[in-house]
Design an enzyme around this catalytic site. Structure first.
Site, PDB file in Angstrom:
ATOM      1  N   GLY A  78      78.711  87.784  -1.021  1.00 45.97           N
ATOM      2  CA  GLY A  78      77.290  87.395  -0.618  1.00 45.97           C
ATOM      3  C   GLY A  78      76.253  87.429  -1.890  1.00 45.97           C
ATOM      4  O   GLY A  78      76.994  87.111  -3.163  1.00 45.97           O
TER       5      GLY A  78
ATOM      6  N   LYS B 235      80.714  91.958  10.530  1.00 46.14           N
ATOM      7  CA  LYS B 235      79.342  91.718  10.661  1.00 46.14           C
ATOM      8  C   LYS B 235      78.967  90.211  10.054  1.00 46.14           C
ATOM      9  O   LYS B 235      78.774  90.086   8.800  1.00 46.14           O
ATOM     10  CB  LYS B 235      78.401  92.707   9.977  1.00 46.14           C
ATOM     11  CG  LYS B 235      77.028  92.674  10.735  1.00 46.14           C
ATOM     12  CD  LYS B 235      76.146  91.512  10.577  1.00 46.14           C
ATOM     13  CE  LYS B 235      75.508  91.267   9.137  1.00 46.14           C
ATOM     14  NZ  LYS B 235      74.733  89.987   8.995  1.00 46.14           N
TER      15      LYS B 235
ATOM     16  N   GLU C 284      72.442  81.087 -10.681  1.00 47.20           N
ATOM     17  CA  GLU C 284      73.275  80.583  -9.559  1.00 47.20           C
ATOM     18  C   GLU C 284      72.481  79.893  -8.599  1.00 47.20           C
ATOM     19  O   GLU C 284      71.482  80.529  -8.118  1.00 47.20           O
ATOM     20  CB  GLU C 284      74.215  81.500  -8.786  1.00 47.20           C
ATOM     21  CG  GLU C 284      75.001  81.008  -7.707  1.00 47.20           C
ATOM     22  CD  GLU C 284      75.829  81.900  -7.040  1.00 47.20           C
ATOM     23  OE1 GLU C 284      75.324  82.796  -6.488  1.00 47.20           O
ATOM     24  OE2 GLU C 284      77.088  81.783  -6.719  1.00 47.20           O
TER      25      GLU C 284
ATOM     26  N   CYS D 129      80.574  80.066  -3.785  1.00 49.33           N
ATOM     27  CA  CYS D 129      80.884  80.875  -5.005  1.00 49.33           C
ATOM     28  C   CYS D 129      81.427  80.554  -6.057  1.00 49.33           C
ATOM     29  O   CYS D 129      80.931  80.715  -7.078  1.00 49.33           O
ATOM     30  CB  CYS D 129      81.332  82.211  -4.406  1.00 49.33           C
ATOM     31  SG  CYS D 129      81.123  82.884  -2.592  1.00 49.33           S
TER      32      CYS D 129
ATOM     33  N   GLU E 140      81.909  90.127  -3.992  1.00 49.38           N
ATOM     34  CA  GLU E 140      82.347  88.837  -4.552  1.00 49.38           C
ATOM     35  C   GLU E 140      81.053  88.469  -4.339  1.00 49.38           C
ATOM     36  O   GLU E 140      80.533  87.763  -3.275  1.00 49.38           O
ATOM     37  CB  GLU E 140      83.529  88.173  -3.489  1.00 49.38           C
ATOM     38  CG  GLU E 140      84.108  87.051  -4.510  1.00 49.38           C
ATOM     39  CD  GLU E 140      83.377  85.746  -4.209  1.00 49.38           C
ATOM     40  OE1 GLU E 140      82.333  85.371  -4.780  1.00 49.38           O
ATOM     41  OE2 GLU E 140      83.838  85.076  -3.045  1.00 49.38           O
TER      42      GLU E 140
ATOM     43  N   THR F 169      72.029  91.547  -2.562  1.00 50.73           N
ATOM     44  CA  THR F 169      72.351  92.378  -1.484  1.00 50.73           C
ATOM     45  C   THR F 169      73.829  93.135  -2.027  1.00 50.73           C
ATOM     46  O   THR F 169      74.050  94.130  -1.368  1.00 50.73           O
ATOM     47  CB  THR F 169      73.042  91.312  -0.450  1.00 50.73           C
ATOM     48  OG1 THR F 169      71.721  90.613   0.064  1.00 50.73           O
ATOM     49  CG2 THR F 169      73.232  92.008   0.929  1.00 50.73           C
TER      50      THR F 169
END
Ligand code: ADP
Length: 484
Positions: A233, A180, A386, A289, A255, A237
């Site tokens: 992500g 997805k 972040e 990331c 991750e 989430t």
């Protein structure tokens, strides 16, 4: 707009080897972040499409794909990698248009995707079990077996690279996958599905269903027929996905990003460090990331590093992906607002340099000029949270102990680097840094395909890339045979 030259209709999903509209027939526009225009429409898959995709994956797993030997699977992956490279121009263009990534960076992602296929293809028939010395009359050994159906929730920042490291490892080890992609950027995921089909991957071994996270994503991660979930992500989430995985008691790899530091000591080769210090912050407009968003500098070289980084920032230019400058737009207006929100919170800080958004950048694009701050307190929000934009902070420190405390002083732990000529210090810090990867006198922004990658704390858990990924996509069975 069909995806050329593959002739895929992006309003279709790939389920059981066939492209077709999703059950609801609903679509949503995909936006080009370089100018705000609509690129094309994509399918808005939902729960019933995910049901069909999981069933198709199960059939492939119970059928030809599940029976394929390691070497046969490796050959299919090699072929996918070759097709990816044959289509490098088209894939790079799709990624550039879709993500807003400068063309050169998008091309590097295509090469990385092919490298994942090559690496996993070559590695999987070397994935051995063990024999275990046991009681008299027994032979005991272990088998590494695929989980079954794996679910892959992919973000928008590096679609190709993340598909490579996650779907590649899952397929190599004999799992069947449902992918997805993110609603902001999914064209290369669709293209990858088609290339895998053309490479001879059996129907259903890889299914690609686009759609929103709340519908298609949640349907996939909560599906009782899914045996492993991998997610890259945001932290928020990631929490939802871990909860969904907990309900079905399936393994999950998360991750979730970081606040990765580079530690620059007085004895470092500053000129060698400089390109890494800056590039690791602004690559993919900071939407990485493993971006290095904190630069920790010892006081003896502080002014020099600040001056030289500022000089580089002054030369940075942001513009449309196709202009192929150092920095592209952010992926969306929403992401731009998030980054601007952080910049507003940094209004009290000493912003020492700013890149330039080129004057003819389209007004509808999601541009943010790269920003560099110095003298930032380690507990400031810009040094803790972040940002996912082209923003770096420079933090001074006195000695190794203070550098370590600052480096480990966030909730994340993904990547870190140490710039120093002192070998003993390198070894001490490599052990003491709370981080999934530590680079000594370089910074790999996630590293190569061979290097295990993943985090601790809010950066997530589980390891991708390298052989570790293959272990992660298998479960270990112990066989104890009594033969007297
Ligand atoms: P961002 O907020 O930057 O878009 P996310 O972590 O929400 O990042 O998105 C990464 C991926 O997770 C995307 O493919 C998105 O569709 C998916 N996603 C978002 N919410 C959920 C959810 N509740 N369940 C499963 N997947 C989700």
């Amino acid at each position: 707009m069909p995806i050329r030259p593959l002739d895929i209709d992006p309003t279709h999903c790939l389920i059981g080897g066939k492209w077709a509209p999703c059950d609801s027939g609903k679509t949503m526009p995909l936006i080009n972040p370089s100018d705000g225009s609509a690129l094309c429409d994509i399918a808005l898959g939902g729960a019933t499409d995910i049901d069909r995709a999981v069933a198709a994956a199960r059939a492939a797993f119970d059928g030809p794909w599940g029976r394929a030997t390691a070497v046969e699977r490796g050959r299919v992956l090699q072929k996918i990698g070759a097709l990816v490279l044959e289509n490098i121009d088209e894939l790079a263009k799709l990624e550039a248009l879709d993500v807003g990534k400068p063309l050169t960076q998008a091309r590097a992602d295509v090469v990385a995707l092919a490298r994942y296929m090559e690496f996993y293809a070559g590695a999987v028939d070397k994935l051995h079990g063990q024999t275990i010395p046991y009681l008299d009359g027994y032979t005991v050994y272990t088998l590494r077996e695929p989980h079954g159906v794996t679910g892959h929730i992919i973000p928008w920042n590096y679609p190709m690279q993340i598909i490579g490291r996650s779907v590649g490892a899952a397929l190599a080890t004999g799992n069947a996958a449902v992918l997805k992609p993110a609603e902001e950027a999914c064209l290369t995921a669709l293209a990858f599905g088609e290339l895998a089909r053309r490479a001879g991957l059996p129907d259903g071994a890889l299914n690609v269903v686009s759609g929103t996270g709340a519908e298609a994503g949640a349907a996939l991660t909560s599906h009782a027929g899914v045996n492993h979930i991998s997610f890259t992500g945001s932290v928020g989430t990631g929490r939802l996905i871990q909860q969904a995985a907990a309900h079905n008691v399936v393994p999950v790899t998360l991750e979730l990003g970081g606040k990765s530091p580079q530690l620059v000591f007085d004895d470092a080769d500053i000129d060698a460090a400089l390109p890494f210090l800056v590039n690791a912050g602004i690559q993919n407009a900071g939407q990485t990331c493993s971006a290095s968003s904190r630069i920790l500098v010892q006081r003896g070289v502080y002014d020099e590093v600040v001056g030289k980084m500022a000089e580089r920032y002054g030369a940075l230019r942001a513009g449309p992906a196709m202009a192929d400058l150092a920095v592209g737009p952010l992926v969306s207006q929403r992401q731009k607002e998030i980054v601007e929100g952080f910049l507003a919170k940094g209004a009290d800080l000493n912003k020492i340099a700013k890149g330039e958004v080129i004057p003819d950048a389209p007004s509808g694009g999601a541009y943010v000029a790269p920003s560099l701050f110095e003298g930032v307190s380690p507990d400031h929000t810009l040094a803790q949270d972040e940002i996912f934009g082209p923003v770096q902070v420079i933090i001074p420190f006195d000695d190794e102990a203070e550098a370590l405390a600052i480096a480990n002083g966030t909730a994340f732990g993904l990547v870190a680097s140490v710039w120093s000529r002192d070998g003993a210090r390198q070894m001490r810090l490599a052990r003491a840094l709370r981080s999934g990867q530590v680079f000594l006198n370089n910074y790999g922004a996630g590293g190569g395909v061979e290097l295990p990658f993943g985090g601790s704390g809010l950066s997530g858990h589980g390891r991708e890339k390298g052989f570790e990924a293959l272990y992660g996509f298998t479960s270990l069975k112990t066989v104890a045979a009594y033969h007297g």
